[in-house]
Enzyme design. Sequence first.
Site, short mmCIF file in Angstrom:
data_model
loop_
_atom_site.label_atom_id
_atom_site.label_comp_id
_atom_site.label_asym_id
_atom_site.label_seq_id
_atom_site.Cartn_x
_atom_site.Cartn_y
_atom_site.Cartn_z
N THR A 113 0.84 -1.20 0.00
CA THR A 113 0.00 0.00 0.00
C THR A 113 0.88 1.25 0.00
OG1 THR A 113 -1.69 -1.23 1.16
CG2 THR A 113 -1.86 1.18 1.24
N CYS B 297 25.96 9.45 5.99
CA CYS B 297 25.29 8.25 5.50
C CYS B 297 25.90 6.99 6.09
CB CYS B 297 25.40 8.13 3.99
SG CYS B 297 24.94 9.59 3.11
N1 PLP Z 1 23.47 7.82 -2.01
C1 PLP Z 1 24.16 8.90 -1.60
C2 PLP Z 1 25.08 9.57 -2.56
C3 PLP Z 1 24.01 9.39 -0.31
O1 PLP Z 1 24.69 10.48 0.07
C4 PLP Z 1 23.15 8.71 0.58
C5 PLP Z 1 23.05 9.18 1.97
O2 PLP Z 1 22.24 9.88 2.38
C6 PLP Z 1 22.42 7.61 0.11
C7 PLP Z 1 22.62 7.18 -1.19
C8 PLP Z 1 21.48 6.86 0.99
O3 PLP Z 1 20.36 7.62 1.27
P1 PLP Z 1 19.24 7.12 2.31
O4 PLP Z 1 19.74 7.51 3.65
O5 PLP Z 1 17.98 7.85 1.90
O6 PLP Z 1 19.12 5.65 2.13
#
Ligand code: PLP
Length: 340
Positions: free
Chosen positions: A199, A286
């Site tokens: 959903t 990240c």
């Molecule tokens: N790809 C890049 C280049 C990122 O800087 C990040 C981190 O934020 C991500 C992917 C992963 O993002 P998310 O935290 O939305 O999974």
Amino acid sequence: KLAYEISYLYENNKNEILKLFNCPSHNFIFTSSASEANNLALKGIAFMYQNRGKHIISAKNEHPSILETLKQLESFGFDVTYLDVNESGVIDIEQLKTTIRKDTILVSLMAANNETGAINPIKQIIEVIKNYPKIYLHVDAVQAVGKIDLDYKDIDLFTISAHKIHGLKGEGGLAIKNNIKLFPLICGGGQQDGFRSGTIDYANAFCLTKAVSNAFKNRRNSGEIAKINKIIYDYLINNADEYAINSKMVDVNPYILNFSLKRKKASVVVEALSNNNICVSTKSSCHSKSNNESYVIYEQTKDHLLSSNSIRLSFSHLNSVEEANYFVQILDKIIKEIKQ
Ligand code: PLP
């Protein structure tokens, strides 16, 4: 009636997002994160088109949500070539050309690096891939949205994330050209054109659309960001005995500035900055695990000391020139005070 109205809103949001990226004929899949979108893009293409070939090309400094997914695909028999990056963190177009094989089905390269801001030449990459109709190009555009110019309409698949553009955490999405099919990660009732069953989280769709829209509006302030970046960059370059800059001035997203400390410990400096109400990170936010060395900086510098001792500054349209001057003043004071 409410369900009908909400699904109408969802379609509207999807169309609005695609319009903002100037690719109205793409499809768009709302996901829980950019990590999920990257997984969907890579596994989705690999499993859907494996009868054409099992070779994939990416680069050594990509985000872990790309590299770990590729590692998984390798364990399923896919063959991955990881392009090198130069001292600025950028891939080499000639190496890309010579790496393409008859069985290559996918090239996945990021628009801008999350740790250094290094920008890949996506326009040139598109020109290369255009000659191979059976190769799809995926671009992780998480760090590019609202920050650097990109011709999104020419990219087969691209990933975005909300929390990099002042949106909510836990929202992302994948845009794909309409003629491309994906092997879905989640099967079920066939929502989102069967690419992601379950959903639909309408609130997620609404908030992501708002965040993208604001990101494009805030892009107008990028001149101010360049000024902020330059103040700090100039200070670092004028004190080259203390600092090595990992974000080169050319081809870099001005919203990120990464440097390594040559003589002082990054963790100590980060803590001292924090005591002065300045929040910076040693690596990209990240990364949840903390192994001190950054593979992204290592691929650029080939220097273990520099890649274990880097600091990443991330700016937003909410920062000011005054804050940049304050940062330089405090950093300089801290560096002079720290003994080791
Ligand atoms: N790809 C890049 C280049 C990122 O800087 C990040 C981190 O934020 C991500 C992917 C992963 O993002 P998310 O935290 O939305 O999974």
